[in-house]
Design an enzyme around this catalytic site. Structure first.
Site, PDB file in Angstrom:
ATOM      1  N   ILE A   1       0.820  -1.213   0.000  1.00  0.00           N
ATOM      2  CA  ILE A   1       0.000   0.000   0.000  1.00  0.00           C
ATOM      3  C   ILE A   1       0.858   1.270   0.000  1.00  0.00           C
ATOM      4  CG2 ILE A   1      -0.255   0.367   2.506  1.00  0.00           C
ATOM      5  CD1 ILE A   1      -3.308   0.590   1.979  1.00  0.00           C
TER       6      ILE A   1
ATOM      7  N   ASN B   1      11.370  -8.659   7.277  1.00  0.00           N
ATOM      8  CA  ASN B   1      11.705  -8.087   8.580  1.00  0.00           C
ATOM      9  C   ASN B   1      11.186  -9.005   9.675  1.00  0.00           C
ATOM     10  OD1 ASN B   1      12.862  -5.778   7.368  1.00  0.00           O
ATOM     11  ND2 ASN B   1      10.847  -4.837   7.163  1.00  0.00           N
TER      12      ASN B   1
ATOM     13  N   GLY C   1      12.168  -4.163  12.362  1.00  0.00           N
ATOM     14  CA  GLY C   1      11.303  -3.279  11.585  1.00  0.00           C
ATOM     15  C   GLY C   1      10.015  -3.932  11.113  1.00  0.00           C
ATOM     16  N   GLN C   2       9.664  -5.074  11.705  1.00  0.00           N
ATOM     17  CA  GLN C   2       8.412  -5.735  11.305  1.00  0.00           C
ATOM     18  C   GLN C   2       7.231  -5.043  11.963  1.00  0.00           C
ATOM     19  OE1 GLN C   2       8.139  -9.912  12.344  1.00  0.00           O
ATOM     20  NE2 GLN C   2       6.309 -10.217  11.078  1.00  0.00           N
TER      21      GLN C   2
ATOM     22  N   HIS D   1       5.961 -11.934   5.897  1.00  0.00           N
ATOM     23  CA  HIS D   1       5.792 -11.437   4.532  1.00  0.00           C
ATOM     24  C   HIS D   1       7.153 -11.159   3.930  1.00  0.00           C
ATOM     25  CE1 HIS D   1       5.424  -8.187   7.484  1.00  0.00           C
ATOM     26  NE2 HIS D   1       6.065  -7.410   6.639  1.00  0.00           N
TER      27      HIS D   1
HETATM   28  P1  5GP Z   1       6.943  -4.595   7.600  1.00  0.00           P
HETATM   29  O1  5GP Z   1       7.288  -3.228   8.062  1.00  0.00           O
HETATM   30  O2  5GP Z   1       6.117  -5.354   8.625  1.00  0.00           O
HETATM   31  O3  5GP Z   1       8.102  -5.396   7.114  1.00  0.00           O
HETATM   32  O4  5GP Z   1       6.059  -4.400   6.313  1.00  0.00           O
HETATM   33  C1  5GP Z   1       4.682  -4.240   6.347  1.00  0.00           C
HETATM   34  C2  5GP Z   1       4.287  -3.695   4.992  1.00  0.00           C
HETATM   35  O5  5GP Z   1       2.909  -3.841   4.852  1.00  0.00           O
HETATM   36  C3  5GP Z   1       4.612  -2.207   4.823  1.00  0.00           C
HETATM   37  O6  5GP Z   1       5.470  -2.024   3.694  1.00  0.00           O
HETATM   38  C4  5GP Z   1       3.251  -1.559   4.632  1.00  0.00           C
HETATM   39  O7  5GP Z   1       3.271  -0.505   3.681  1.00  0.00           O
HETATM   40  C5  5GP Z   1       2.388  -2.725   4.163  1.00  0.00           C
HETATM   41  N1  5GP Z   1       0.990  -2.613   4.561  1.00  0.00           N
HETATM   42  C6  5GP Z   1       0.505  -2.286   5.792  1.00  0.00           C
HETATM   43  N2  5GP Z   1      -0.843  -2.306   5.781  1.00  0.00           N
HETATM   44  C7  5GP Z   1      -1.205  -2.657   4.511  1.00  0.00           C
HETATM   45  C8  5GP Z   1      -2.486  -2.826   3.875  1.00  0.00           C
HETATM   46  O8  5GP Z   1      -3.552  -2.684   4.466  1.00  0.00           O
HETATM   47  N3  5GP Z   1      -2.465  -3.181   2.566  1.00  0.00           N
HETATM   48  C9  5GP Z   1      -1.301  -3.339   1.863  1.00  0.00           C
HETATM   49  N4  5GP Z   1      -1.392  -3.677   0.585  1.00  0.00           N
HETATM   50  N5  5GP Z   1      -0.081  -3.194   2.428  1.00  0.00           N
HETATM   51  C10 5GP Z   1      -0.049  -2.850   3.738  1.00  0.00           C
END
Ligand code: 5GP
Ligand code: ZN
Length: 113
Positions: free
Chosen positions: A31, A86, A92-93, A99
């Site tokens: 997103i 992450n 940074g997760q 994912h």
């Molecule tokens: P993290 O920081 O946990 O490694 O990555 C989480 C990712 O999920 C971030 O890049 C963030 O932009 C994405 N994200 C968070 N909420 C949503 C959502 O509701 N939809 C989508 N498509 N991505 C999301």
């Protein structure tokens, strides 16, 4: 897992821009993209992070990497891409459902929407 953002995306309870899915994984655009092409590939099963890979779910991780390679080809990331996962707060997760970020430079208008 009922209170997990990415489980809700897999279930279709929260909309996402889907790229691909099969019985084990789901791929969709991030997103808040940090690269011209930025998508996420997640297991359909709730696995908290890469630190929670076990004998029972390790095949899913290998499968996800095969899917990443296929999608990167489909999206014409021919010159390469980054795969990032992450783990935990200090890693940074922000979403506690494992994912794999896939970040590439080529910007395509496919799939539409
Ligand atoms: P993290 O920081 O946990 O490694 O990555 C989480 C990712 O999920 C971030 O890049 C963030 O932009 C994405 N994200 C968070 N909420 C949503 C959502 O509701 N939809 C989508 N498509 N991505 C999301
Ligand atoms: Zn989940």
């Amino acid at each position: 897992m009922s209170d997990c953002l990415f489980c809700k995306i897999v279930a279709g309870e929260i909309p996402s821009k889907k790229i691909y899915e099969d019985d084990k994984c789901y791929a969709f655009y991030d997103i808040d993209p940090k690269a011209p092409v930025h998508f996420l590939v997640i297991p359909k099963e709730h696995i908290e992070s890469a630190a929670k890979v076990t004998d029972d779910n390790e095949k899913t991780v290998g499968h996800i990497f095969k899917v990443i390679a296929k999608l990167a080809e489909d999206l014409e990331l021919t010159d390469g891409y980054r795969v990032v996962t992450n783990v935990g707060k200090d890693g940074g997760q922000t979403v506690p459902h494992m994912h794999f970020h896939v970040l590439g430079k080529r910007s395509l208008a496919w799939p539409p929407g």
